[in-house]
Scaffold this motif. Structure first.
Motif, PDB file in Angstrom:
ATOM      1  N   VAL A 186       0.854  -1.196   0.000  1.00  0.00           N
ATOM      2  CA  VAL A 186       0.000   0.000   0.000  1.00  0.00           C
ATOM      3  C   VAL A 186       0.890   1.247   0.000  1.00  0.00           C
ATOM      4  CG1 VAL A 186      -2.152   0.948   0.918  1.00  0.00           C
ATOM      5  CG2 VAL A 186      -1.628  -1.449   1.278  1.00  0.00           C
ATOM      6  N   CYS A 187       0.698   2.169   0.916  1.00  0.00           N
ATOM      7  CA  CYS A 187       1.437   3.436   0.876  1.00  0.00           C
ATOM      8  C   CYS A 187       2.926   3.274   1.169  1.00  0.00           C
ATOM      9  CB  CYS A 187       0.818   4.441   1.848  1.00  0.00           C
ATOM     10  SG  CYS A 187      -0.929   4.766   1.543  1.00  0.00           S
ATOM     11  N   SER A 188       3.305   2.152   1.793  1.00  0.00           N
ATOM     12  CA  SER A 188       4.724   1.865   2.045  1.00  0.00           C
ATOM     13  C   SER A 188       5.384   1.189   0.851  1.00  0.00           C
ATOM     14  CB  SER A 188       4.876   0.955   3.267  1.00  0.00           C
ATOM     15  OG  SER A 188       4.266   1.488   4.404  1.00  0.00           O
ATOM     16  N   GLY A 189       4.620   0.937  -0.204  1.00  0.00           N
ATOM     17  CA  GLY A 189       5.091   0.123  -1.306  1.00  0.00           C
ATOM     18  C   GLY A 189       6.376   0.600  -1.946  1.00  0.00           C
ATOM     19  N   PHE A 190       6.511   1.903  -2.157  1.00  0.00           N
ATOM     20  CA  PHE A 190       7.719   2.392  -2.826  1.00  0.00           C
ATOM     21  C   PHE A 190       8.942   2.205  -1.943  1.00  0.00           C
ATOM     22  CE2 PHE A 190      10.820   5.590  -4.122  1.00  0.00           C
ATOM     23  CZ  PHE A 190      10.925   5.310  -5.482  1.00  0.00           C
ATOM     24  N   VAL A 191       8.807   2.486  -0.655  1.00  0.00           N
ATOM     25  CA  VAL A 191       9.920   2.294   0.276  1.00  0.00           C
ATOM     26  C   VAL A 191      10.310   0.819   0.323  1.00  0.00           C
ATOM     27  CG1 VAL A 191      10.560   2.384   2.726  1.00  0.00           C
ATOM     28  CG2 VAL A 191       9.448   4.341   1.660  1.00  0.00           C
ATOM     29  N   TYR A 192       9.321  -0.064   0.354  1.00  0.00           N
ATOM     30  CA  TYR A 192       9.599  -1.502   0.293  1.00  0.00           C
ATOM     31  C   TYR A 192      10.351  -1.842  -0.995  1.00  0.00           C
ATOM     32  CZ  TYR A 192       6.891  -3.649   4.164  1.00  0.00           C
ATOM     33  OH  TYR A 192       6.441  -4.103   5.380  1.00  0.00           O
ATOM     34  N   ALA A 193       9.871  -1.303  -2.124  1.00  0.00           N
ATOM     35  CA  ALA A 193      10.459  -1.631  -3.420  1.00  0.00           C
ATOM     36  C   ALA A 193      11.910  -1.156  -3.523  1.00  0.00           C
ATOM     37  CB  ALA A 193       9.623  -1.020  -4.542  1.00  0.00           C
ATOM     38  N   VAL A 194      12.195   0.028  -3.019  1.00  0.00           N
ATOM     39  CA  VAL A 194      13.568   0.523  -3.017  1.00  0.00           C
ATOM     40  C   VAL A 194      14.455  -0.357  -2.134  1.00  0.00           C
ATOM     41  CG1 VAL A 194      15.075   2.443  -2.333  1.00  0.00           C
ATOM     42  CG2 VAL A 194      12.970   2.899  -3.585  1.00  0.00           C
ATOM     43  N   SER A 195      13.910  -0.794  -1.001  1.00  0.00           N
ATOM     44  CA  SER A 195      14.672  -1.673  -0.110  1.00  0.00           C
ATOM     45  C   SER A 195      15.025  -2.981  -0.811  1.00  0.00           C
ATOM     46  CB  SER A 195      13.857  -1.964   1.159  1.00  0.00           C
ATOM     47  OG  SER A 195      13.572  -0.788   1.870  1.00  0.00           O
ATOM     48  N   VAL A 196      14.070  -3.546  -1.544  1.00  0.00           N
ATOM     49  CA  VAL A 196      14.312  -4.786  -2.287  1.00  0.00           C
ATOM     50  C   VAL A 196      15.348  -4.553  -3.387  1.00  0.00           C
ATOM     51  CG1 VAL A 196      13.266  -6.484  -3.827  1.00  0.00           C
ATOM     52  CG2 VAL A 196      12.046  -5.755  -1.770  1.00  0.00           C
TER      53      VAL A 196
END
Length: 328
Positions: free
Chosen positions: A121-131
Motif C-alpha cells: 500500500v502506501c509503504s510500497g515504494f519504500v519496500y520496493a527501493v529496499s528490495v
C-alpha cells in the motif's frame, strides 16, 4: 569490491485533471454530502489532487514517470535489468499479469529483464527501493527501475467524505544502479498484521464478482495514532544503521498522507519544517506514488543536490511501514 546502490534518475507524472477542494465540494454536494475547503485543509493540508482520465491505468502513469527517470539517469531502457512497481491499484483485478510486466512492454524493453510488483500500500515504494537495494548489493542486478503508481480515484467512495477527499492519482519513479560509492545508506521494513483492518479494501473477487466492498475503508484516528509512532521509530532505526543522527538529514520526504502526521514526524526528529518536502497540499495522498513524486519534485526544482542525505519513509495498510536513508 563492495557494491552499493545509488539513485541516478528520478521522474514523476500527474494526470492532467486537477481537482481542487472546490471541485470536490461541488461533486459531493450532488450526492447530498456537505464539506468545505476549511474542513479538508484543517484535517489534512490538502487543497487539490489529480485524477486519472477514464481508461488511464496505473501502468500508463508509471510509464510516463519511468521515461523521465530513465532520461535523467542517462542510460538506455534496455540496460535496466529489473523493473519493480509498487501499486495498490494494479491494471488487472486479479493482479496478474503484474503491472511491472505491462510497464516493461509499454517501455519497449525486450531484454528479458525481470519484472514484478510489490504490494505494501502506501509503504510500497519504500519496500520496493529496499528490495532493489538488496538485489543490487548482492550482484544479482545492476540497474533497477523502481516505480510507485496509483489510480486511487477508482476505489474511493464518494459518499464517504472522510476518505474520498484525501486521495489522488499519480506516479513516481527512480533508477538505481550499482556503484562503488555508498548511495542507499540504510533501509528498514516492518509490518504488523494485527492492524490489517484499520486501512483496507474489505472485498474479494469471487466467481467474477466482488464479495464485500470494493471501496477503500480507513479508521482515520487509528491510522494517525499508529503512524506518528512508527514513523519516528523507523527513522531512528535507519539512522542508527547508518551511524548517523537526525542532524545529518538534509531532506525529509515522508509519505504525503496528512500534513499533521508529517509535521509531527519532523518535530520528533528535531528537524525544521524547511527541511521537509511537502507536496500533499497539491497532490493529496497518492499512496505508493507519494514519496517518489515528492522526491522528483525536489530534485527538479534544485532543492536536493549532489551529496545531500535524504530520509524517505512511509506507512500503509497491512499495517506496513519503512524507511530508506540515501545519499545523493
Amino acid at each position: 569490491m563492495t557494491l552499493y546502490s545509488k539513485i541516478i534518475g528520478t521522474g514523476s507524472y500527474l494526470p492532467s485533471r486537477r481537482v481542487t477542494n472546490g471541485d470536490l465540494m461541488a461533486q459531493l454536494a450532488a450526492n447530498g454530502i456537505e464539506t468545505s475547503d476549511e474542513w479538508i485543509v484543517s484535517r489534512s493540508g490538502i487543497s487539490a489532487r489529480h485524477y486519472a482520465a477514464p481508461g488511464q491505468l496505473s501502468s500508463d502513469l508509471a510509464v510516463e514517470a519511468a521515461k523521465k527517470a530513465i532520461e535523467m539517469a542517462g542510460i538506455p531502457a534496455d540496460d535496466i535489468d529489473l523493473v519493480i512497481v509498487a501499486s495498490s491499484t494494479p491494471d488487472y483485478h486479479g493482479s496478474f499479469p503484474s503491472t511491472a510486466c505491462i510497464v516493461q512492454r509499454k517501455l519497449g524493453m525486450h531484454n528479458n529483464s525481470a519484472a514484478f510488483d510489490v504490494q505494501a500500500v502506501c509503504s510500497g515504494f519504500v519496500y520496493a527501493v529496499s528490495v532493489a537495494d538488496s538485489l543490487i548489493k548482492s550482484g544479482a542486478h545492476k540497474n533497477v527501475l523502481v516505480i510507485g503508481a496509483e489510480v486511487f480515484s477508482r476505489i474511493l467512495n464518494f459518499e464517504d467524505r472522510t476518505t474520498c477527499v484525501l486521495f489522488g492519482d499519480g506516479a513516481g519513479a527512480m533508477v538505481l544502479t550499482a556503484s562503488e560509492e555508498p548511495g542507499i545508506l540504510a533501509t528498514k521494513m516492518h509490518a504488523d498484521g494485527r492492524h490489517a483492518d484499520i486501512l483496507s479494501i474489505p472485498g474479494s473477487l469471487n466467481a467474477g464478482a466482488i464479495s464485500g466492498s470494493a471501496f477503500l475503508y480507513m479508521d482515520g484516528p487509528a491510522v494517525f495514532k499508529l503512524a506518528v509512532t512508527v514513523l519516528e521509530q523507523v527513522a531512528h532505526e535507519v539512522l542508527d544503521k547508518a551511524g548517523m543522527s537526525p542532524a545529518g538529514i538534509d531532506w525529509l520526504i515522508p509519505h504525503q498522507a496528512n500534513i499533521r502526521i508529517m509535521k509531527s514526524t519532523a518535530k520528533k526528529l528535531g528537524l525544521p519544517l524547511e527541511k521537509m518536502v511537502v507536496t500533499v497540499d497539491q497532490h493529496g495522498n497518492t499512496s505508493a506514488a507519494s514519496v517518489p513524486l515528492a522526491f522528483d519534485q525536489a530534485m527538479r526544482d534544485g532543492r536536493i543536490m549532489a551529496g545531500d542525505t535524504v530520509m524517505m519513509e512511509a506507512v500503509g495498510g497491512g499495517f506496513t511501514w519503512g524507511a530508506v536513508l540515501a545519499r545523493m
